[in-house]
Design a protein around this motif. Structure first.
Motif, PDB file in Angstrom:
ATOM      1  N   SER A  57      21.114  10.873 -50.225  1.00 60.07           N
ATOM      2  CA  SER A  57      22.031   9.740 -50.092  1.00 60.07           C
ATOM      3  C   SER A  57      23.461  10.118 -50.482  1.00 60.07           C
ATOM      4  O   SER A  57      24.428   9.611 -49.906  1.00 60.07           O
ATOM      5  N   ASP A  58      23.603  11.025 -51.455  1.00 59.48           N
ATOM      6  CA  ASP A  58      24.942  11.426 -51.895  1.00 59.48           C
ATOM      7  C   ASP A  58      25.694  12.223 -50.833  1.00 59.48           C
ATOM      8  O   ASP A  58      26.921  12.351 -50.908  1.00 59.48           O
ATOM      9  N   TYR A  59      24.949  12.778 -49.860  1.00 58.82           N
ATOM     10  CA  TYR A  59      25.573  13.642 -48.862  1.00 58.82           C
ATOM     11  C   TYR A  59      25.546  13.037 -47.460  1.00 58.82           C
ATOM     12  O   TYR A  59      25.826  13.736 -46.489  1.00 58.82           O
ATOM     13  N   GLU A  60      25.223  11.758 -47.362  1.00 61.89           N
ATOM     14  CA  GLU A  60      25.267  11.114 -46.064  1.00 61.89           C
ATOM     15  C   GLU A  60      26.706  11.054 -45.563  1.00 61.89           C
ATOM     16  O   GLU A  60      27.628  10.786 -46.326  1.00 61.89           O
ATOM     17  N   GLN A  61      26.864  11.319 -44.289  1.00 62.43           N
ATOM     18  CA  GLN A  61      28.196  11.412 -43.724  1.00 62.43           C
ATOM     19  C   GLN A  61      28.818  10.027 -43.553  1.00 62.43           C
ATOM     20  O   GLN A  61      28.195   9.113 -43.029  1.00 62.43           O
ATOM     21  N   THR A  62      30.030   9.896 -44.012  1.00 58.34           N
ATOM     22  CA  THR A  62      30.798   8.661 -43.838  1.00 58.34           C
ATOM     23  C   THR A  62      32.208   9.026 -43.382  1.00 58.34           C
ATOM     24  O   THR A  62      32.626  10.191 -43.458  1.00 58.34           O
ATOM     25  N   ASN A  63      32.942   8.025 -42.942  1.00 58.68           N
ATOM     26  CA  ASN A  63      34.327   8.216 -42.524  1.00 58.68           C
ATOM     27  C   ASN A  63      35.235   7.973 -43.715  1.00 58.68           C
ATOM     28  O   ASN A  63      35.347   6.857 -44.222  1.00 58.68           O
ATOM     29  N   ILE A 113      24.789  21.687 -41.475  1.00 59.45           N
ATOM     30  CA  ILE A 113      24.434  21.609 -42.892  1.00 59.45           C
ATOM     31  C   ILE A 113      24.560  23.017 -43.470  1.00 59.45           C
ATOM     32  O   ILE A 113      23.821  23.920 -43.085  1.00 59.45           O
ATOM     33  N   PHE A 114      25.491  23.204 -44.386  1.00 63.11           N
ATOM     34  CA  PHE A 114      25.782  24.528 -44.906  1.00 63.11           C
ATOM     35  C   PHE A 114      25.260  24.733 -46.324  1.00 63.11           C
ATOM     36  O   PHE A 114      25.402  25.815 -46.874  1.00 63.11           O
ATOM     37  N   SER A 115      24.673  23.721 -46.910  1.00 61.21           N
ATOM     38  CA  SER A 115      24.145  23.854 -48.268  1.00 61.21           C
ATOM     39  C   SER A 115      22.786  23.169 -48.363  1.00 61.21           C
ATOM     40  O   SER A 115      22.620  22.013 -47.938  1.00 61.21           O
ATOM     41  N   LEU A 116      21.831  23.863 -48.969  1.00 59.73           N
ATOM     42  CA  LEU A 116      20.482  23.318 -49.113  1.00 59.73           C
ATOM     43  C   LEU A 116      20.440  22.142 -50.077  1.00 59.73           C
ATOM     44  O   LEU A 116      19.514  21.340 -50.048  1.00 59.73           O
ATOM     45  N   ARG A 117      21.456  22.041 -50.918  1.00 57.62           N
ATOM     46  CA  ARG A 117      21.457  20.957 -51.902  1.00 57.62           C
ATOM     47  C   ARG A 117      21.647  19.594 -51.244  1.00 57.62           C
ATOM     48  O   ARG A 117      21.431  18.568 -51.865  1.00 57.62           O
ATOM     49  N   GLU A 118      22.052  19.584 -49.986  1.00 59.56           N
ATOM     50  CA  GLU A 118      22.306  18.332 -49.286  1.00 59.56           C
ATOM     51  C   GLU A 118      21.041  17.695 -48.701  1.00 59.56           C
ATOM     52  O   GLU A 118      21.062  16.551 -48.277  1.00 59.56           O
ATOM     53  N   ILE A 119      19.946  18.443 -48.690  1.00 60.56           N
ATOM     54  CA  ILE A 119      18.773  18.028 -47.920  1.00 60.56           C
ATOM     55  C   ILE A 119      17.710  17.372 -48.801  1.00 60.56           C
ATOM     56  O   ILE A 119      17.347  17.895 -49.865  1.00 60.56           O
ATOM     57  N   GLU A 120      17.207  16.237 -48.331  1.00 63.31           N
ATOM     58  CA  GLU A 120      16.066  15.581 -48.970  1.00 63.31           C
ATOM     59  C   GLU A 120      14.770  15.978 -48.262  1.00 63.31           C
ATOM     60  O   GLU A 120      13.817  16.400 -48.895  1.00 63.31           O
ATOM     61  N   ALA A 133       6.372  20.517 -38.977  1.00 62.89           N
ATOM     62  CA  ALA A 133       5.966  21.005 -40.300  1.00 62.89           C
ATOM     63  C   ALA A 133       7.040  20.622 -41.319  1.00 62.89           C
ATOM     64  O   ALA A 133       8.230  20.873 -41.097  1.00 62.89           O
ATOM     65  N   LEU A 134       6.615  20.009 -42.418  1.00 62.18           N
ATOM     66  CA  LEU A 134       7.552  19.589 -43.465  1.00 62.18           C
ATOM     67  C   LEU A 134       7.930  20.823 -44.286  1.00 62.18           C
ATOM     68  O   LEU A 134       7.213  21.238 -45.194  1.00 62.18           O
ATOM     69  N   ILE A 135       9.087  21.385 -43.965  1.00 65.41           N
ATOM     70  CA  ILE A 135       9.491  22.650 -44.577  1.00 65.41           C
ATOM     71  C   ILE A 135      10.297  22.437 -45.861  1.00 65.41           C
ATOM     72  O   ILE A 135      10.347  23.311 -46.727  1.00 65.41           O
ATOM     73  N   ILE A 136      10.960  21.280 -45.983  1.00 65.75           N
ATOM     74  CA  ILE A 136      11.646  20.897 -47.218  1.00 65.75           C
ATOM     75  C   ILE A 136      11.196  19.489 -47.586  1.00 65.75           C
ATOM     76  O   ILE A 136      11.349  18.564 -46.785  1.00 65.75           O
ATOM     77  N   ASN A 137      10.638  19.349 -48.755  1.00 60.20           N
ATOM     78  CA  ASN A 137      10.084  18.072 -49.202  1.00 60.20           C
ATOM     79  C   ASN A 137      10.739  17.652 -50.511  1.00 60.20           C
ATOM     80  O   ASN A 137      10.637  18.356 -51.516  1.00 60.20           O
ATOM     81  N   LYS A 138      11.466  16.539 -50.475  1.00 62.02           N
ATOM     82  CA  LYS A 138      12.177  16.024 -51.643  1.00 62.02           C
ATOM     83  C   LYS A 138      13.105  17.082 -52.249  1.00 62.02           C
ATOM     84  O   LYS A 138      13.162  17.268 -53.456  1.00 62.02           O
ATOM     85  N   GLY A 139      13.788  17.784 -51.369  1.00 65.80           N
ATOM     86  CA  GLY A 139      14.773  18.769 -51.794  1.00 65.80           C
ATOM     87  C   GLY A 139      14.219  20.139 -52.125  1.00 65.80           C
ATOM     88  O   GLY A 139      14.987  21.064 -52.395  1.00 65.80           O
ATOM     89  N   GLN A 140      12.882  20.293 -52.090  1.00 64.46           N
ATOM     90  CA  GLN A 140      12.263  21.566 -52.458  1.00 64.46           C
ATOM     91  C   GLN A 140      11.719  22.279 -51.225  1.00 64.46           C
ATOM     92  O   GLN A 140      11.006  21.678 -50.411  1.00 64.46           O
ATOM     93  N   ILE A 141      12.055  23.558 -51.093  1.00 62.25           N
ATOM     94  CA  ILE A 141      11.559  24.352 -49.974  1.00 62.25           C
ATOM     95  C   ILE A 141      10.083  24.662 -50.188  1.00 62.25           C
ATOM     96  O   ILE A 141       9.676  25.092 -51.265  1.00 62.25           O
ATOM     97  N   ASP A 142       9.277  24.442 -49.164  1.00 59.90           N
ATOM     98  CA  ASP A 142       7.845  24.738 -49.229  1.00 59.90           C
ATOM     99  C   ASP A 142       7.612  26.153 -48.713  1.00 59.90           C
ATOM    100  O   ASP A 142       7.657  26.409 -47.513  1.00 59.90           O
ATOM    101  N   ARG A 143       7.393  27.076 -49.635  1.00 61.12           N
ATOM    102  CA  ARG A 143       7.242  28.494 -49.270  1.00 61.12           C
ATOM    103  C   ARG A 143       6.007  28.730 -48.400  1.00 61.12           C
ATOM    104  O   ARG A 143       6.021  29.559 -47.490  1.00 61.12           O
TER     105      ARG A 143
END
Length: 226
Positions: free
Chosen positions: A150-156, A127-134, A95-105
């Motif tokens: 993309s701004d929160y993708e993990q890099t070294n 993941i500790f912040s919802l703002r990180e999720i697409e 189930a797509l629970i978050i779509n394009k950063g928005q929670i589907d209630r």
């Protein structure tokens, strides 16, 4: 003594029958199983318990019940492999629970997931912040699969020669329209401060907020109820 010996034999037979059934069926661990897998193991376990506590249930009946149940599971697995539409009934679907950063209630209500549970599932994925999720999918086994923004993708950071920055755990201030006063005190803020911050985001009452979290690096993050 004879009764104790009978219990030992029935327990041993039941244990090895369950282990054999699990090996043959290729079941995942319970933490990764689907609801259908979970029900299957409960039913098979109940067969073994009947052999122990019901004096009229012979061990051969238990073995037959376990084998017959295993055959049923095997047949259902074959059906789900050959007929794609049957998987929705037996295994459910993501189930797509978050779509394009928005929670589907609506999806949350349909799957009986509240905000606290969703945050726990996300923390389990580091993941500790919802703002990180697409995008986030609620899987049939109860876990979530996440695609970060993309701004929160993990890099070294060492590979990029970037200086380290301090990080902090986000604090939830509003969950499902309810102000968490204890968390406000933890960050040294008041409800009047929160109200003024909400107004900056064109929100007049906390009941219109799905989630509001505070992080010292980024400030207040809000998602409204839609």
């Amino acid at each position: 003594m004879r009764e104790l010996l009978s219990i030992v034999i029935e327990l041993s037979v039941g244990l090895f029958a369950l282990l054999l059934l699990t090996k043959v069926m290729g079941r995942a661990s319970m933490s990764e199983s689907t609801p259908f897998d979970f029900i299957s193991m409960i039913v098979v376990g109940d067969f073994v318990s009947d052999a122990i506590y019901d004096p009229h249930t012979h061990v051969y009946k238990v073995i037959f019940a376990i084998l017959f149940w295993g055959i049923l599971i095997y047949i259902i697995d074959l059906i789900t492999l050959k007929f794609y539409q049957s998987r929705r009934f037996f295994e459910s679907e993501p189930a797509l629970i978050i779509n394009k950063g928005q929670i589907d209630r609506k999806v949350m209500k349909k799957n009986r997931v509240d905000m606290n549970h969703l945050q726990m599932l996300l923390r389990d994925r580091n993941i500790f912040s919802l703002r990180e999720i697409e995008f986030a999918l609620l899987e049939p086994n109860g876990k979530v699969s996440v695609m970060r923004k993309s701004d929160y993708e993990q890099t070294n950071r060492n590979d990029l020669n970037i200086a380290q920055k301090s990080v902090s755990i986000p604090i939830t201030l509003i969950s499902d329209g309810v102000v968490l006063t204890n968390n406000l005190k933890r960050i040294g803020k008041t409800e009047s401060w929160l109200e003024s911050e909400l107004k900056k985001h064109s929100v007049h009452e906390p009941k219109h907020v799905m989630i509001a979290e505070w992080r010292s690096e980024d400030g207040l993050y809000i998602q409204k109820i839609r």
